[in-house]
Design an enzyme around this catalytic site. Sequence first.
Site, short mmCIF file in Angstrom:
data_model
loop_
_atom_site.label_atom_id
_atom_site.label_comp_id
_atom_site.label_asym_id
_atom_site.label_seq_id
_atom_site.Cartn_x
_atom_site.Cartn_y
_atom_site.Cartn_z
N LYS A 567 42.54 42.82 41.59
CA LYS A 567 41.78 42.01 40.62
C LYS A 567 40.31 42.31 40.88
O LYS A 567 39.98 42.97 41.86
CB LYS A 567 42.07 40.52 40.78
N LYS A 573 37.50 34.85 44.78
CA LYS A 573 38.90 35.33 44.80
C LYS A 573 39.36 35.66 46.23
O LYS A 573 40.53 35.88 46.47
CB LYS A 573 39.05 36.55 43.90
N THR A 678 46.04 35.42 35.51
CA THR A 678 47.14 35.86 34.67
C THR A 678 47.95 36.91 35.41
O THR A 678 49.14 37.10 35.11
CB THR A 678 46.63 36.43 33.34
O1 BZD Z 1 39.60 34.54 32.51
C1 BZD Z 1 38.92 34.85 33.71
C2 BZD Z 1 39.17 33.76 34.73
O2 BZD Z 1 38.44 34.03 35.91
C3 BZD Z 1 40.66 33.72 35.02
O3 BZD Z 1 40.96 32.67 35.90
C4 BZD Z 1 41.43 33.52 33.71
O4 BZD Z 1 42.80 33.67 33.93
C5 BZD Z 1 41.01 34.55 32.68
C6 BZD Z 1 41.64 34.32 31.33
O5 BZD Z 1 41.49 32.99 30.95
N1 BZD Z 1 37.52 35.05 33.43
C7 BZD Z 1 37.04 36.28 33.26
O6 BZD Z 1 37.75 37.27 33.33
N2 BZD Z 1 35.72 36.35 32.94
C8 BZD Z 1 35.05 37.48 32.68
O7 BZD Z 1 35.55 38.58 32.78
C9 BZD Z 1 33.64 37.35 32.25
C10 BZD Z 1 33.06 38.42 31.60
C11 BZD Z 1 31.76 38.34 31.17
C12 BZD Z 1 31.03 37.19 31.41
C13 BZD Z 1 31.61 36.13 32.06
C14 BZD Z 1 32.92 36.20 32.47
#
Ligand code: BZD
Length: 841
Positions: A567, A573, A678
């Site tokens: 990840k 994390k 996920t």
């Molecule tokens: O979104 C993620 C969360 O960290 C996870 O816990 C969750 O499962 C998934 C889907 O809901 N968030 C991201 O991946 N966020 C980003 O990638 C991101 C990208 C640009 C700016 C801010 C966040």
Amino acid sequence: VEASIPEPQREAWLKHQTSPFKDKDGFEREVVRHVETTLARSLYNCDESAAYAACALAFRDRLILEWNRTQQRQTFADSKRVYYLSLEFLMGRALDNAMLNVGQKDLAKAGLAELGFRIEDVIQQEHDAALGNGGLGRLAACFLDSLASLNYPAWGYGLRYRYGIFKQEIIDGYQVEVPDYWLDFNPWEFPRHDVTVDIQFYGHVVKSTDESGKTVCRWEGGETVKAVAYDVPIPGYDTPTTNNLRLWSSKAASGEFDFQKFNSGDYESSVADQQRAETISAVLYPNDNLDRGKELRLKQQYFWVAASLYDIVRRFKKSKRPWKEFPDKVAIQLNDTHPTLAIVELQRILVDLEGLEWDEAWNIVVNTFGYTNHTVLPEALEKWSVPLIQHLLPRHLQIIYDVNLFFLQSVERQFPNNRDLLREVSIIEESQPKMVRMAHLAIVGSHKVNGVAELHSDLIKTTIFKDFVEIFGPDKFTNVTNGITPRRWLHQANPRLSELIASKTGGKGFLTDLTLLSKLELYVDDKEFRKEWAEIKYANKVRLAKHIKATTGVTVSPSALFDVQVKRIHEYKRQQMNIFGAIHRYLTLKAMTPEERQKQLPRVSIFGGKAAPGYWMAKQIIHLINNVGAVVNNDKDIGDLLKVVFLEDYNVSKAEMIIPASDISEHISTAGTEASGTSNMKFVLNGGLIIGTCDGANIEITREIGENNIFLFGNLAEDVEELRHAHLYGQHTIDADLARVFDEIERGTFGNPQDFAGMVSAVRDHGDYYLVSDDFHSYLETHALVDEAYRDQEQWLTKCITSVARMGFFSSDRCINEYAEGIWNIEPLVVDRDKETAAPK
Ligand code: BZD
């Protein structure tokens, strides 16, 4: 309408209407035609990459025919559509998915074989479409698959980045970023040079009064950039529905050059203007869960949002319906706050351009939008400086101020004399400079706000958005637990397991109704079935072992326990905890006698993931993992008992290979920080167990599969705040095992200790914000339980099968149905081929 062929000439069209290939012969004919014409090559000059190109083009042609029919069907049914606005779509490869979704992979396999190619090799030729960072972008891709598979009238809107997420190389243990130029050959997109929108930036606002005495605002001047649409067909699984993903690309507005400048001899500056325009959609920002407030990012957001809204409004206006019916025909979902300017832009269109009254317009806006939150991390909550918005989007800033004024007035009426409350909920933060809080704007401008797992949705209601629950009431806030598409994450990634499951659950129905997996529980004790299951896992591990050998040079035994954490690299994390744990294991093994060692269970610690280029600590973590690998993997005392590998350039197609090969995977975020996760769902669905904290969707996974089938450890979300406080203001003693690990790092066992001083001191000296030390003991103990459980292979297998049988809830189909019913109020448009006329009137 003007482009429609008149009735008398339609007969000729109908006579020659194209139809998709139906059989192997038809497929082969298309492949050969594309090789010989589109690609201008021949049977004497056709390598795997040409075979891929031709095969992809054959399937693309097929998809676009269904795409056309789908769009006609949805238009004529006048269905309500949902528009999913996401700055990221992490699609991965398209060919394998397209072949499986239209049910023609076997046919293509046979056809390619006759033409001299192995389908697996052809599939591998494709470059990943990597227009996303991680979970948020991949969720959008899973949603598109579900929307099409469930026949919902839906469009995705995003940006067509010239460079997706960078390619990661590991050189001497360090991450090096290489640009990902992926558009050299992309057969999956259709440029629509006739679908363009002019997007305005900068300029100023002119106020005037119309005949009735009403104040009208016009946004004038500034510069214009052109948005060009590129369409990507999204095939549903086992249905003709093929939806659209529309990606916008930026171009200079006045054609190739600004001719005035050109003629006046200012050639260079006209080229510079053009490049500046093209810069807007040039590159995906590689930060996940971090807001950096860069002007170009804001330009990207407005460019994409304005083009998409123009397109949506244009489509609605064709129906000639009154504006108040807009929310009956249009639902727009905001994937995080990145598209929040869409709220302001729609209000601007309705008030400034269409002449609606403010309140009437605002009602329409609020009923149209839904907002999904993906994080509670403070550093990820988007804010834009008021001076920056003032400069780039002067009219939008006025509208934001008006929205805020009316909102705060209503709060004042509801909760009089509560200045603290007004300050807390205001869309404008009274800082220096003032900032626009995008989440607050998104909440005020939407009718529903959702989190992505139960714990996360509870947390946003009780922490960051608590005051808004008081103001709007609890019904505005809801939960939609994330899901994944079983088509890609089981059927495509793990074809043998998918086939075995089909053989026991009555066919492929589980791919569209994942709850049918429960039938597997009947076979948990079936000897033959168990044997086959175990063989499939082993074969997947052999494949991964080969990849590890080929890419890192490290030999790993497929019989060892494969322990995977893949990840994005982020402190929350806690990959650092994992590598500290691996060091502890190494030290423990080293301290044993050879006889004792013989009794230990062999393990492979597998890491993968990208660090944002500016995230120094994340890069340090990657470096430490690689250095530990270099020591451990070459230690003769250790041999197969422990290997530590870092797999370069983790992406969607690597995930498809890695996930099916995992025995145990790590989902070990500090409780309360990972909104959902996920990949946890993907691993369990592929027959791997997980070790995790009580965080995000881990909690719901536990509830579904049973707590005997998961390894949970660590502190709970409700205790985090107190622990953090104690670290800073009480005494903070580091866990003894962790202290040993730090000693070893500081002795230089894994290279220059200076290189890792930041990681160590974050835990030891700077408050251990992510609670690594607090959870370390419980983490090690739980890993000991994992070892013990894995020794009993039969029990382990039972846990794996039982878990898969209980994963039905985590399909993105369930998730999309919840959005459709609870937020969008849309219905599927079921396809009845017999009733469809070949061409609509
Ligand atoms: O979104 C993620 C969360 O960290 C996870 O816990 C969750 O499962 C998934 C889907 O809901 N968030 C991201 O991946 N966020 C980003 O990638 C991101 C990208 C640009 C700016 C801010 C966040």
